[in-house]
Design a protein around this motif. Structure first.
Motif, PDB file in Angstrom:
ATOM      1  N   PHE A 109     -92.750 119.128   8.550  1.00 35.43           N
ATOM      2  CA  PHE A 109     -91.251 118.489   8.055  1.00 35.43           C
ATOM      3  C   PHE A 109     -90.363 119.688   7.454  1.00 35.43           C
ATOM      4  O   PHE A 109     -89.425 119.827   7.727  1.00 35.43           O
ATOM      5  CB  PHE A 109     -91.282 117.295   7.459  1.00 35.43           C
ATOM      6  N   GLN A 110     -91.238 120.315   6.480  1.00 33.87           N
ATOM      7  CA  GLN A 110     -90.702 121.424   5.748  1.00 33.87           C
ATOM      8  C   GLN A 110     -90.260 122.696   6.266  1.00 33.87           C
ATOM      9  O   GLN A 110     -88.819 123.185   6.334  1.00 33.87           O
ATOM     10  CB  GLN A 110     -91.503 121.673   4.389  1.00 33.87           C
ATOM     11  N   VAL A 111     -91.260 123.140   7.363  1.00 39.07           N
ATOM     12  CA  VAL A 111     -91.011 124.322   8.232  1.00 39.07           C
ATOM     13  C   VAL A 111     -89.861 124.252   9.104  1.00 39.07           C
ATOM     14  O   VAL A 111     -88.765 124.822   9.375  1.00 39.07           O
ATOM     15  CB  VAL A 111     -92.249 124.771   8.566  1.00 39.07           C
ATOM     16  N   THR A 142     -88.940 119.290  29.532  1.00 37.94           N
ATOM     17  CA  THR A 142     -87.753 119.206  28.836  1.00 37.94           C
ATOM     18  C   THR A 142     -88.297 118.293  27.307  1.00 37.94           C
ATOM     19  O   THR A 142     -88.814 117.243  27.566  1.00 37.94           O
ATOM     20  CB  THR A 142     -86.873 118.285  29.501  1.00 37.94           C
ATOM     21  N   LEU A 143     -87.908 118.983  26.413  1.00 33.51           N
ATOM     22  CA  LEU A 143     -87.999 118.303  25.046  1.00 33.51           C
ATOM     23  C   LEU A 143     -86.637 117.868  24.508  1.00 33.51           C
ATOM     24  O   LEU A 143     -85.729 118.420  24.516  1.00 33.51           O
ATOM     25  CB  LEU A 143     -88.680 119.030  23.974  1.00 33.51           C
ATOM     26  N   VAL A 169     -90.719 122.875  17.288  1.00 30.77           N
ATOM     27  CA  VAL A 169     -91.367 123.521  17.967  1.00 30.77           C
ATOM     28  C   VAL A 169     -91.106 125.057  17.619  1.00 30.77           C
ATOM     29  O   VAL A 169     -91.846 125.961  17.492  1.00 30.77           O
ATOM     30  CB  VAL A 169     -91.582 123.432  19.543  1.00 30.77           C
ATOM     31  N   ASP A 170     -89.730 125.348  17.834  1.00 33.28           N
ATOM     32  CA  ASP A 170     -89.386 126.700  17.803  1.00 33.28           C
ATOM     33  C   ASP A 170     -89.333 127.108  15.998  1.00 33.28           C
ATOM     34  O   ASP A 170     -90.062 128.460  16.030  1.00 33.28           O
ATOM     35  CB  ASP A 170     -88.022 126.855  17.881  1.00 33.28           C
ATOM     36  N   ALA A 171     -89.525 126.099  15.126  1.00 34.07           N
ATOM     37  CA  ALA A 171     -89.774 126.533  13.672  1.00 34.07           C
ATOM     38  C   ALA A 171     -91.144 126.897  13.579  1.00 34.07           C
ATOM     39  O   ALA A 171     -91.314 127.642  12.520  1.00 34.07           O
ATOM     40  CB  ALA A 171     -89.329 125.285  12.897  1.00 34.07           C
ATOM     41  N   VAL A 172     -92.090 126.363  14.271  1.00 31.95           N
ATOM     42  CA  VAL A 172     -93.601 126.471  13.951  1.00 31.95           C
ATOM     43  C   VAL A 172     -94.163 127.440  14.617  1.00 31.95           C
ATOM     44  O   VAL A 172     -95.371 127.887  14.548  1.00 31.95           O
ATOM     45  CB  VAL A 172     -94.271 125.072  13.996  1.00 31.95           C
TER      46      VAL A 172
END
Length: 205
Positions: A189-191, A2-3, A11-14
């Motif tokens: 942070f950007q991604v 659980t995050l 995590v999803d973004a990268v």
């Protein structure tokens, strides 16, 4: 596992990013770079997200005094970059790795000046433990830096290396974060869409 929502989003973004997203320096195809790993350990303290950073000892031959993620060369006894990153985190800061959940690894990046091929290991600090300088031969100080401070436009600027290369940097109190560490954080942070508008004309040499 659980995050918190903010980290789950990160995590999803990268999850499907390439090495080129994070750096223009990719490891040599001939495998000559030294395999290394760093621990990108994110946690929360008093409800504020933060990241674990170290200030390297000032007498070191390479990257002396620089702020960095815990990490180092992958030893023959390490079972890959994850094991190496966790081991280095424990050796440098006294981190209790049993309270750490490894989430994913980012693409392997290259530091040309030292010829390290570095795999960033992204992890969640599920049960934070006390951290401090565990190895003064390697580390001068240990810090849990709030993400709000890193994202604050007041603390963001660029750094011009003597070679002429310009890259992202952060100034948090007495901590001057630049080079590989700043580059990974800035791209992350950007991604993840966490970046706030900041003045890119502020350049320090």
């Amino acid at each position: 596992m659980t995050l918190p929502a903010w980290m789950s989003h990160m995590v999803d973004a990268v999850s499907n990013t390439s090495a080129a997203t994070f750096s223009g320096f990719l490891p040599p195809a001939d495998g000559s770079a030294r395999p290394s790993a760093v621990l990108l350990l994110f946690g929360e303290r008093d409800g504020r997200p933060d990241v674990l950073l170290t200030e390297r000892a000032h007498h070191l031959r390479r990257h002396a005094g620089q702020v960095s993620f815990p990490g180092g060369v992958i030893d023959p006894d390490d079972d890959g970059p994850v094991a190496a990153a966790l081991r280095e985190g424990a050796e440098e800061t006294g981190l209790d790795i049993h309270g750490v959940d490894v989430v994913t690894t980012l693409p392997t990046l290259w530091i040309p000046v030292t010829n390290y091929a570095v795999t960033p290991v992204l992890a969640w600090w599920r049960e934070p433990s006390p951290v401090s300088v565990a190895d003064p031969q390697e580390v001068a100080s240990v810090h849990r830096v709030p993400l709000d401070d890193l994202l604050d436009p007041v603390n963001r600027l660029q750094f011009r290396h003597p070679s002429g290369t310009v890259g992202p940097a952060f100034r948090i109190g007495d901590l001057w974060i630049w080079g590989f560490t700043a580059g990974v954080l800035a791209r992350l942070f950007q991604v993840a869409g966490m970046e706030r508008p900041w003045d890119r004309t502020r350049i320090r040499t």
